[in-house]
Design a protein around this motif. Sequence first.
Motif, PDB file in Angstrom:
ATOM      1  N   SER A 149       0.702  -1.277  -0.172  1.00  0.00           N
ATOM      2  CA  SER A 149       0.054  -0.088   0.100  1.00  0.00           C
ATOM      3  C   SER A 149       0.916   1.291  -0.131  1.00  0.00           C
ATOM      4  CB  SER A 149      -0.893  -0.085   1.255  1.00  0.00           C
ATOM      5  OG  SER A 149      -0.250  -0.008   2.543  1.00  0.00           O
TER       6      SER A 149
ATOM      7  N   ILE B 195       1.836   1.963  -3.496  1.00  0.00           N
ATOM      8  CA  ILE B 195       0.695   2.373  -4.221  1.00  0.00           C
ATOM      9  C   ILE B 195       0.659   3.744  -4.117  1.00  0.00           C
ATOM     10  CG2 ILE B 195      -1.765   2.304  -4.604  1.00  0.00           C
ATOM     11  CD1 ILE B 195      -1.829  -0.765  -4.066  1.00  0.00           C
TER      12      ILE B 195
ATOM     13  N   ASP C 197      -8.380   1.487 -10.905  1.00  0.00           N
ATOM     14  CA  ASP C 197      -9.674   0.855 -10.458  1.00  0.00           C
ATOM     15  C   ASP C 197     -10.340  -0.073 -11.707  1.00  0.00           C
ATOM     16  OD1 ASP C 197     -11.932   0.463  -8.715  1.00  0.00           O
ATOM     17  OD2 ASP C 197     -13.057   1.597 -10.197  1.00  0.00           O
TER      18      ASP C 197
ATOM     19  N   GLU D  86      -5.892  -4.598  -8.401  1.00  0.00           N
ATOM     20  CA  GLU D  86      -5.576  -3.520  -7.704  1.00  0.00           C
ATOM     21  C   GLU D  86      -4.632  -2.551  -8.347  1.00  0.00           C
ATOM     22  OE1 GLU D  86      -2.188  -5.605  -4.991  1.00  0.00           O
ATOM     23  OE2 GLU D  86      -4.000  -5.283  -4.053  1.00  0.00           O
ATOM     24  N   THR D  87      -4.476  -1.517  -7.533  1.00  0.00           N
ATOM     25  CA  THR D  87      -3.275  -0.491  -8.458  1.00  0.00           C
ATOM     26  C   THR D  87      -2.276  -1.163  -8.623  1.00  0.00           C
ATOM     27  OG1 THR D  87      -4.827   1.117  -7.424  1.00  0.00           O
ATOM     28  CG2 THR D  87      -2.354   1.823  -8.180  1.00  0.00           C
ATOM     29  N   ASP D  88      -1.768  -1.274 -10.043  1.00  0.00           N
ATOM     30  CA  ASP D  88      -0.386  -1.796 -10.142  1.00  0.00           C
ATOM     31  C   ASP D  88      -0.043  -1.444 -11.645  1.00  0.00           C
ATOM     32  OD1 ASP D  88       1.874  -3.235 -10.184  1.00  0.00           O
ATOM     33  OD2 ASP D  88       0.928  -4.894  -9.383  1.00  0.00           O
TER      34      ASP D  88
ATOM     35  N   TYR E 168      -7.637 -13.847  -6.064  1.00  0.00           N
ATOM     36  CA  TYR E 168      -8.317 -12.624  -6.791  1.00  0.00           C
ATOM     37  C   TYR E 168      -9.640 -12.068  -6.322  1.00  0.00           C
ATOM     38  CZ  TYR E 168      -4.583 -13.596 -10.498  1.00  0.00           C
ATOM     39  OH  TYR E 168      -3.482 -13.845 -11.016  1.00  0.00           O
TER      40      TYR E 168
END
Length: 220
Positions: A3, A6, A44, A66-68, A155
Amino acid sequence: MPSENIEYLTQLLKNNNTDIITRRKHSYIMYQGVESGYIYVLLDGVVKLSNILRDGREFSTVYIVETDFVSLLEGSRNDEMSAVFNVRIESDNAKFYKIRREKFWNLVQDDPRLFKIVDDFYKRRLIHSLDFLQKMTINGKKGAVCTCITSLIDYFGIQKKDGILIDFIVTNDDIAGFCGISTRNSVNRILRDLKNEKVIDIIDNKIMVYDSNYLKDYIR
């Protein structure tokens, strides 16, 4: 991605006035082998990465939920950078940061922490790919399907009273694509066997897993 990474990455992109784009379900932001001048970071939604094999079949490799980064991996052809994967939107919509490739790599060169985040991405993706492919190839078709369902739990799994609900509609064609199985009839048969053994059920087009240990034991 942790996190704190991110938060750092998204704030860095925001501070550099990076564009945010939205794409609809089943549209593509990248095509394998096609030149791309941009780096995309998922904000998103859900996207799927896949490769087109020599025989024309699609082999899926990973969901990103997720954010990546979705597009750091790249190939070189005729002195141009091209995408290594197809990147398709699987949720109703997905939002991305979109930054020019040259600008992004200039940021990486000037920012040791961003360099570390990128290095961590490559390591994570390599470890995932090696582990996933090993499990897919040494346990037969049923083991491949069990591996796929286990990854779907990671997931999209939600713990329910009777088991784990994979809270995302995944078609038999999708499962076949992840398992390298040429026809969905084989997937249908394996899922039917798992249902008869009370390992899973299909509820409202979603997979309910009643015995996740069975799946894990089968792929060891």
